[in-house]
Scaffold this active site. Structure first.
Site, PDB file in Angstrom:
ATOM      1  N   ASP A 285      17.088   8.644 -13.092  1.00 17.50           N
ATOM      2  CA  ASP A 285      18.100   8.323 -12.088  1.00 17.50           C
ATOM      3  C   ASP A 285      19.147   7.434 -12.758  1.00 17.50           C
ATOM      4  O   ASP A 285      19.068   7.186 -13.962  1.00 17.50           O
ATOM      5  CB  ASP A 285      17.468   7.606 -10.886  1.00 17.50           C
TER       6      ASP A 285
ATOM      7  N   ASP B  88      20.942   3.598 -12.174  1.00 16.15           N
ATOM      8  CA  ASP B  88      20.807   2.369 -11.385  1.00 16.15           C
ATOM      9  C   ASP B  88      22.021   1.465 -11.561  1.00 16.15           C
ATOM     10  O   ASP B  88      22.496   1.269 -12.676  1.00 16.15           O
ATOM     11  CB  ASP B  88      19.562   1.598 -11.854  1.00 16.15           C
TER      12      ASP B  88
ATOM     13  N   ASP C 260      20.511   4.622  -7.576  1.00 17.93           N
ATOM     14  CA  ASP C 260      20.107   3.407  -6.853  1.00 17.93           C
ATOM     15  C   ASP C 260      21.229   2.382  -6.932  1.00 17.93           C
ATOM     16  O   ASP C 260      21.742   2.115  -8.016  1.00 17.93           O
ATOM     17  CB  ASP C 260      18.847   2.782  -7.496  1.00 17.93           C
TER      18      ASP C 260
HETATM   19  P1  8DG Z   1      14.296   5.883 -15.670  1.00 13.29           P
HETATM   20  O1  8DG Z   1      15.107   5.786 -14.435  1.00 13.29           O
HETATM   21  O2  8DG Z   1      15.072   6.362 -16.832  1.00 13.29           O
HETATM   22  O3  8DG Z   1      13.039   6.664 -15.467  1.00 13.29           O
HETATM   23  O4  8DG Z   1      13.790   4.416 -16.098  1.00 13.29           O
HETATM   24  P2  8DG Z   1      14.193   3.034 -15.438  1.00 13.29           P
HETATM   25  O5  8DG Z   1      15.656   3.005 -15.128  1.00 13.29           O
HETATM   26  O6  8DG Z   1      13.664   1.959 -16.299  1.00 13.29           O
HETATM   27  O7  8DG Z   1      13.313   3.006 -14.115  1.00 13.29           O
HETATM   28  P3  8DG Z   1      13.714   2.843 -12.576  1.00 13.29           P
HETATM   29  O8  8DG Z   1      12.536   3.328 -11.790  1.00 13.29           O
HETATM   30  O9  8DG Z   1      15.017   3.459 -12.264  1.00 13.29           O
HETATM   31  O10 8DG Z   1      13.772   1.283 -12.327  1.00 13.29           O
HETATM   32  C1  8DG Z   1      14.663   0.420 -12.992  1.00 13.29           C
HETATM   33  C2  8DG Z   1      14.125  -0.977 -12.898  1.00 13.29           C
HETATM   34  O11 8DG Z   1      14.276  -1.502 -11.600  1.00 13.29           O
HETATM   35  C3  8DG Z   1      12.612  -1.036 -13.196  1.00 13.29           C
HETATM   36  O12 8DG Z   1      12.383  -2.005 -14.208  1.00 13.29           O
HETATM   37  C4  8DG Z   1      12.000  -1.494 -11.920  1.00 13.29           C
HETATM   38  C5  8DG Z   1      13.117  -2.247 -11.252  1.00 13.29           C
HETATM   39  N1  8DG Z   1      13.065  -2.412  -9.815  1.00 13.29           N
HETATM   40  C6  8DG Z   1      13.203  -3.629  -9.229  1.00 13.29           C
HETATM   41  N2  8DG Z   1      13.132  -3.509  -7.870  1.00 13.29           N
HETATM   42  C7  8DG Z   1      12.969  -2.178  -7.614  1.00 13.29           C
HETATM   43  C8  8DG Z   1      12.851  -1.443  -6.408  1.00 13.29           C
HETATM   44  O13 8DG Z   1      12.872  -1.992  -5.304  1.00 13.29           O
HETATM   45  N3  8DG Z   1      12.710  -0.087  -6.533  1.00 13.29           N
HETATM   46  C9  8DG Z   1      12.699   0.528  -7.740  1.00 13.29           C
HETATM   47  N4  8DG Z   1      12.581   1.853  -7.788  1.00 13.29           N
HETATM   48  N5  8DG Z   1      12.803  -0.155  -8.901  1.00 13.29           N
HETATM   49  C10 8DG Z   1      12.934  -1.486  -8.847  1.00 13.29           C
HETATM   50  O14 8DG Z   1      13.362  -4.659  -9.870  1.00 13.29           O
HETATM   51 MN    MN Z   2      16.466   4.269 -13.639  1.00 11.21          MN
HETATM   52 MN    MN Z   3      15.879   3.513 -10.136  1.00 10.40          MN
END
Ligand code: 8DG
Ligand code: MN
Ligand code: MN
Length: 371
Positions: free
Chosen positions: A205, A207, A295
């Site tokens: 995703d 962020d 996000d």
């Molecule tokens: P990806 O998307 O490439 O798979 O990897 P990522 O960007 O590291 O993972 P992510 O699932 O998008 O999450 C980014 C960071 O945000 C991860 O270290 C966890 C953190 N995070 C929070 N709060 C929340 C929350 O409420 N929901 C989610 N999904 N992640 C959160 O600090």
């Molecule tokens: Mn992510």
């Molecule tokens: Mn995310």
């Protein structure tokens, strides 16, 4: 080949978080094997074992080169007997039988498939499995199954959102979000976080963190952004969560706790011509757009640094850092604040650097946080 790991064990002995540079993500097999074991432990609700495998994988990832002999892992921290056994097997036979057994397991396969749907967690997946359901088709044809709005979107856009997002696509989305946010509030602050801030080439995703230079002006901004994306016709799904942030609360002791900031989980439409080099495609795709998970999180500006650190991740790195803070420094910290238990006071943090200074650690660059 024997690795010189003295620097590494030294820093681990002090309980410091493991740092992993993004370029190490090319290494495979042993980590993949450990990830299967971690996942399977998660499905069996064995959280301790799950974390142990993930920690071991991140230690291996942090090594300057791939492990080629069992001797090379001697003295490494966080490698339990299970992990040692897996590495030994892989070194000897090129495969691990326990891992292969799990991969062939019907329950593991079903839970892995079901949890790959946006909005489906291990609990729901388990419920469906217990009902005897094994495929998406069976789930979608079962009248007794009531999907919520998030899960319906998860199935509807499954093909698109289950394929990776490229750096170029993330960059294109950044432009769209930036333009939208700045059209509403020209001086709003926007940061790309998550894996792409850590320099990853691919993600699941994109962020973002959004805030305003003055405290309080962020109120209402996110709903406005959502409206504007809707008006542009590119909002495919939106789940908005209002803030439940309480500034008087101490940071959570739970390293896994989610934060209380206002946020939204979106699915956004991205057009081909917005992306340099084109879209990531599945074979046979001919549409001029794809759906992408986005996000957006809106912390108040005085919480920006802790929120940025938390959302930049990786999950493993942040978990390690929180553990270090608590165990080695008697400090609590989460996405909202940093608190010193000895001095019984909150520590002010304007930048991520401030957090590392308070923790008595050298600054760790985002691209080194890929544990
Ligand atoms: P990806 O998307 O490439 O798979 O990897 P990522 O960007 O590291 O993972 P992510 O699932 O998008 O999450 C980014 C960071 O945000 C991860 O270290 C966890 C953190 N995070 C929070 N709060 C929340 C929350 O409420 N929901 C989610 N999904 N992640 C959160 O600090
Ligand atoms: Mn992510
Ligand atoms: Mn995310």
């Amino acid at each position: 080949q024997v690795l010189d790991i003295s620097w590494f064990t030294e820093s681990m002995r002090e309980g410091r978080p493991v740092t992993v540079e993004s370029r190490h993500h090319i290494q495979v097999r042993d980590f993949d094997a450990l990830e299967v074991l971690a996942e399977s432990s998660e499905f069996n609700e064995n959280e301790g074992r799950c974390l142990a495998f993930r920690r071991a994988a991140s230690v291996l990832k942090s090594l300057p080169s791939a492990v080629r002999s069992l001797g090379a892992t001697q003295g490494l921290p966080c490698l339990g007997e299970h992990t040692e056994a897996v590495i030994e097997e892989i070194l000897q036979f090129g495969r691990c039988f326990k891992v292969e057994e799990i991969q062939c397991d019907e329950r593991y396969q079903a839970l892995k498939l079901f949890t790959s749907v946006f909005g489906v967690g291990p609990k729901t997946a388990e419920k469906w499995y217990r009902r005897g359901l094994r495929s998406f088709k069976e789930i979608l044809n079962e009248p007794a199954i009531q999907l919520n709005k998030m899960q319906r979107a998860g199935f509807l856009y499954y093909r698109d959102i289950s394929k990776t997002v490229s750096k170029a696509e993330a960059q294109a989305l950044r432009c769209i979000i930036e333009e939208t946010v700045h059209w509403i509030m020209p001086d709003a602050i926007l940061a790309l976080t998550g894996g792409f801030r850590r320099g990853k080439e691919y993600g699941h995703d994109v962020d973002f963190l959004v805030t305003t230079p003055e405290l309080g002006r962020e109120e209402g901004l996110l709903l406005h952004v959502i409206d504007r994306l809707q008006d542009q016709g590119i909002l495919l799904y939106c789940e908005h969560q209002g803030t439940t942030f309480d500034a008087t609360k101490l940071p959570s002791c739970n390293f896994e706790a989610m934060d209380h900031f206002e946020k939204c989980f979106l699915i956004v439409r991205l057009y081909e011509d917005q992306v340099e080099g084109g879209l990531q495609r599945n074979p046979g795709d001919s549409r001029a757009w794809r759906a992408i998970r986005v996000d957006l999180v809106v912390p108040p500006v005085d919480r920006y640094a802790t929120a940025l650190l938390g959302w930049t991740g990786s999950r493993q790195f942040v978990r390690d850092l929180r553990r270090f803070a608590r165990k080695e420094r008697r400090m609590l910290f989460d996405n909202h604040a940093l608190y010193d238990k000895t001095k019984k006071m909150f520590l002010s943090t304007t930048t991520e650097e401030d957090i590392f200074v308070h923790l008595g650690l050298e600054y760790v660059e985002p691209w080194q946080r890929n544990a």
